[in-house]
Design a protein around this motif. Structure first.
Motif, mmCIF file in Angstrom:
data_model
loop_
_atom_site.group_PDB
_atom_site.id
_atom_site.type_symbol
_atom_site.label_atom_id
_atom_site.label_comp_id
_atom_site.label_asym_id
_atom_site.label_seq_id
_atom_site.Cartn_x
_atom_site.Cartn_y
_atom_site.Cartn_z
ATOM 1 N N VAL A 5 0.870 -1.174 0.000
ATOM 2 C CA VAL A 5 0.000 0.000 0.000
ATOM 3 C C VAL A 5 0.904 1.220 0.000
ATOM 4 O O VAL A 5 1.730 1.389 0.896
ATOM 5 N N PRO A 19 -8.002 -0.635 3.076
ATOM 6 C CA PRO A 19 -7.574 -1.837 2.362
ATOM 7 C C PRO A 19 -6.417 -2.551 3.044
ATOM 8 O O PRO A 19 -6.339 -3.790 2.980
ATOM 9 N N TYR A 20 -5.541 -1.797 3.704
ATOM 10 C CA TYR A 20 -4.444 -2.444 4.427
ATOM 11 C C TYR A 20 -4.985 -3.400 5.486
ATOM 12 O O TYR A 20 -4.531 -4.551 5.602
ATOM 13 N N VAL A 22 -7.921 -4.819 5.684
ATOM 14 C CA VAL A 22 -8.611 -5.955 5.073
ATOM 15 C C VAL A 22 -7.603 -6.968 4.545
ATOM 16 O O VAL A 22 -7.739 -8.181 4.766
ATOM 17 N N LEU A 23 -6.581 -6.481 3.839
ATOM 18 C CA LEU A 23 -5.585 -7.396 3.287
ATOM 19 C C LEU A 23 -4.778 -8.072 4.390
ATOM 20 O O LEU A 23 -4.444 -9.255 4.293
ATOM 21 N N VAL A 36 1.215 -7.963 3.585
ATOM 22 C CA VAL A 36 0.957 -6.591 3.154
ATOM 23 C C VAL A 36 1.832 -5.640 3.955
ATOM 24 O O VAL A 36 2.091 -5.867 5.142
ATOM 25 N N VAL A 70 -1.551 -1.037 -3.988
ATOM 26 C CA VAL A 70 -2.748 -0.244 -3.714
ATOM 27 C C VAL A 70 -2.339 1.218 -3.564
ATOM 28 O O VAL A 70 -1.445 1.541 -2.782
ATOM 29 N N GLY A 176 -12.743 1.649 0.029
ATOM 30 C CA GLY A 176 -11.494 0.931 0.237
ATOM 31 C C GLY A 176 -11.710 -0.395 0.944
ATOM 32 O O GLY A 176 -10.983 -1.366 0.708
ATOM 33 N N GLY A 180 -10.704 -3.952 -0.785
ATOM 34 C CA GLY A 180 -9.897 -4.967 -0.137
ATOM 35 C C GLY A 180 -10.563 -6.325 -0.129
ATOM 36 O O GLY A 180 -9.922 -7.344 -0.415
#
Length: 218
Positions: A5, A19-20, A22-23, A36, A70, A176, A180
């Motif tokens: 990211v 998203p971070y 979630v990933l 990640v 991302v 976001g 994710g």
């Protein structure tokens, strides 16, 4: 699988952190199948966001090793189209300053590498668009930036998440989370995505747009 990211000066923390998170949860749920990290074009450094928060990037963006990259948007206002003055604190101006860094070249390498995927949140899609990297490609952004995106030659699709192959873009800031979860489903499968969706108590909204199936007649 490795996801990075990207942080840059003036980035929107929600665009990056959602998203971070979630990933990261997807990596845990998959037993480490996904890693990640937060990165910058310049390498490990403190990166000031656009709302006063500073976040530490732990490594450099590596287009030769990252499977998923991302790119968040920025914090600011959209410029007044009736004004001839350039607002240096507007989102296009903040994102435009990334074009003077190594970031566009690194993003270009991601898009050129077979198997790699570029994902963006909110105004993040404007960075490759302004760099001329996604002309003619289908993408989305925050609704207030749709005209600006189209002005670059990118085809704006009014959807929360748009999958255009190696380019997956998401619209407003909260999308976001949806991005994710979609990336988890696409890359690791629906069972991992569902487990993280339940963990976060968040159900994805809308239909992911893809260039498949019948086209609407009106």
């Amino acid at each position: 699988m490795r996801a990075q990211v990207v942080l840059f000066d003036g980035f929107d923390p929600m665009d990056a952190v959602a998203p971070y998170e979630v990933l990261y949860a997807g990596g845990t749920a998959s037993g480490g199948a996904l890693e990640v990290e937060l990165v910058s074009a310049e390498g490990a450094r403190e990166v000031p966001s656009g709302n006063g928060m500073t976040v530490w990037a732990t490594a450099a963006l590596d287009p030769g090793a990252a499977d998923v990259v991302v790119l968040p948007g920025a914090v600011g206002a959209m410029p007044d189209p009736a004004s001839e003055e350039v607002d240096e604190n507007s989102i296009p101006a903040i994102l435009g300053r990334t074009l003077t860094t190594a970031l566009p070249g690194l993003i270009g390498e991601v898009l050129e590498r077979p198997g790699a995927l570029l994902a963006t949140v909110c105004g993040g899609s404007l960075v490759p668009a302004m760099a001329g990297l996604i002309e003619g490609r289908r993408a989305t952004t925050h609704h207030m930036g749709a005209d600006f995106l189209e002005a670059t030659g990118t085809v704006h699709v009014d959807a929360r998440v748009v999958d255009d192959g190696d380019l997956v873009t998401a619209a407003g800031v909260t999308s976001g989370l949806d991005l994710g979860l979609y990336l988890l489903e696409r890359e690791l499968g629906p069972r991992i995505a569902l487990s993280v969706e339940r963990l976060f108590a968040h159900e994805r909204r809308g239909v992911v747009w893809r260039a498949e199936g019948l086209e609407p007649v009106s």
